[in-house]
Design a protein around this motif. Structure first.
Motif, short mmCIF file in Angstrom:
data_model
loop_
_atom_site.label_atom_id
_atom_site.label_comp_id
_atom_site.label_asym_id
_atom_site.label_seq_id
_atom_site.Cartn_x
_atom_site.Cartn_y
_atom_site.Cartn_z
N VAL A 12 88.95 17.79 20.30
CA VAL A 12 89.46 16.65 19.55
C VAL A 12 88.44 16.31 18.46
O VAL A 12 87.27 16.07 18.76
CB VAL A 12 89.69 15.42 20.47
N LEU A 13 88.92 16.30 17.21
CA LEU A 13 88.05 15.98 16.08
C LEU A 13 88.62 14.77 15.36
O LEU A 13 89.84 14.54 15.40
CB LEU A 13 87.97 17.16 15.12
N ALA A 14 87.76 14.00 14.70
CA ALA A 14 88.22 12.85 13.93
C ALA A 14 87.47 12.77 12.61
O ALA A 14 86.29 13.12 12.52
CB ALA A 14 88.00 11.55 14.72
N GLU A 15 88.19 12.33 11.59
CA GLU A 15 87.61 12.11 10.27
C GLU A 15 88.26 10.87 9.68
O GLU A 15 89.38 10.51 10.04
CB GLU A 15 87.83 13.33 9.37
N ARG A 16 87.54 10.20 8.80
CA ARG A 16 88.11 9.03 8.13
C ARG A 16 89.22 9.50 7.21
O ARG A 16 89.07 10.50 6.50
CB ARG A 16 87.05 8.26 7.34
N TRP A 17 90.33 8.80 7.20
CA TRP A 17 91.49 9.21 6.43
C TRP A 17 91.22 9.18 4.93
O TRP A 17 91.82 9.94 4.18
CB TRP A 17 92.70 8.34 6.76
N ASN A 18 90.28 8.32 4.49
CA ASN A 18 90.09 8.13 3.05
C ASN A 18 88.73 8.64 2.56
O ASN A 18 88.30 8.29 1.48
CB ASN A 18 90.23 6.65 2.71
N GLU A 19 88.07 9.46 3.36
CA GLU A 19 86.77 10.00 2.97
C GLU A 19 86.81 11.52 3.04
O GLU A 19 87.59 12.09 3.80
CB GLU A 19 85.66 9.48 3.89
N SER A 20 85.96 12.15 2.26
CA SER A 20 85.93 13.62 2.29
C SER A 20 84.70 14.11 3.06
O SER A 20 84.00 15.00 2.62
CB SER A 20 85.96 14.19 0.88
#
Length: 174
Positions: A96-104
């Motif tokens: 399971v990975l997560a990243e901010r929706w509005n950041e690169s």
């Protein structure tokens, strides 16, 4: 094992992505672990169904590790693949990975899990699954580690059954 032809790991590997919203939160304001577990089970179930060529049901979740909280607005990616196959069962590994929706910024691993699925026919009875064919060194390592987890699952089950039988024989049946 089975007379079915083997399937490469890549044939059923999948990624499920979902953006986390306020509907997914717990009392602390972060994403509820149960929401992540549902996504893990959904992705693993899709992989098990693809690999087995039909219905597969969750038999067990070996381990679910939460490494860091997931927040509202995170884009979560659940990556799953078959690690090992038996006669009618499959171990599916999930990251399971997560990243901010509005950041690169790169996604961070926030969890992992191992689930066991059983392939079933229309009557709910076990049916054979094709053997998984590891394609890379990483796939081979995962296959070998899955065999160790299977050995431990079976030994744990056997030890618990022996303990229960012993307690029953001593009149300590709960």
């Amino acid at each position: 094992m089975t007379d079915l032809p083997g399937k490469p790991t890549s044939a059923s590997r999948t990624t499920l992505s979902h953006i986390m919203t306020t509907h997914d939160t717990n009392l602390l304001g972060t994403v509820h672990g149960g929401v992540i577990m549902k996504l893990v089970d959904d992705a693993a179930g899709a992989v098990a169904g693809r690999h087995s060529g039909g219905p597969a049901v969750t038999a067990s979740m070996d381990e679910m590790v939460f490494l860091m909280p997931v927040r509202v607005g995170d884009l979560v990616h659940v990556k799953a693949q078959v690690n090992w196959t038996g006669r009618s069962s499959m171990e599916v590994g999930v990251r399971v990975l997560a990243e901010r929706w509005n950041e690169s910024t790169p996604a961070q691993q926030v969890g992992s899990a191992y689930l066991v699925f059983a392939a079933v026919d229309a009557d709910g009875k076990p049916r054979p699954v094709p053997p998984v064919v590891p394609e890379t060194e990483r796939d081979e390592r995962r296959y070998q580690e899955a065999q160790i987890r299977r050995t431990h699952r079976l030994a744990r089950r056997r030890a618990i059954m022996e303990l229960r039988e012993k307690r029953a024989a001593e009149g300590l049946d709960d």
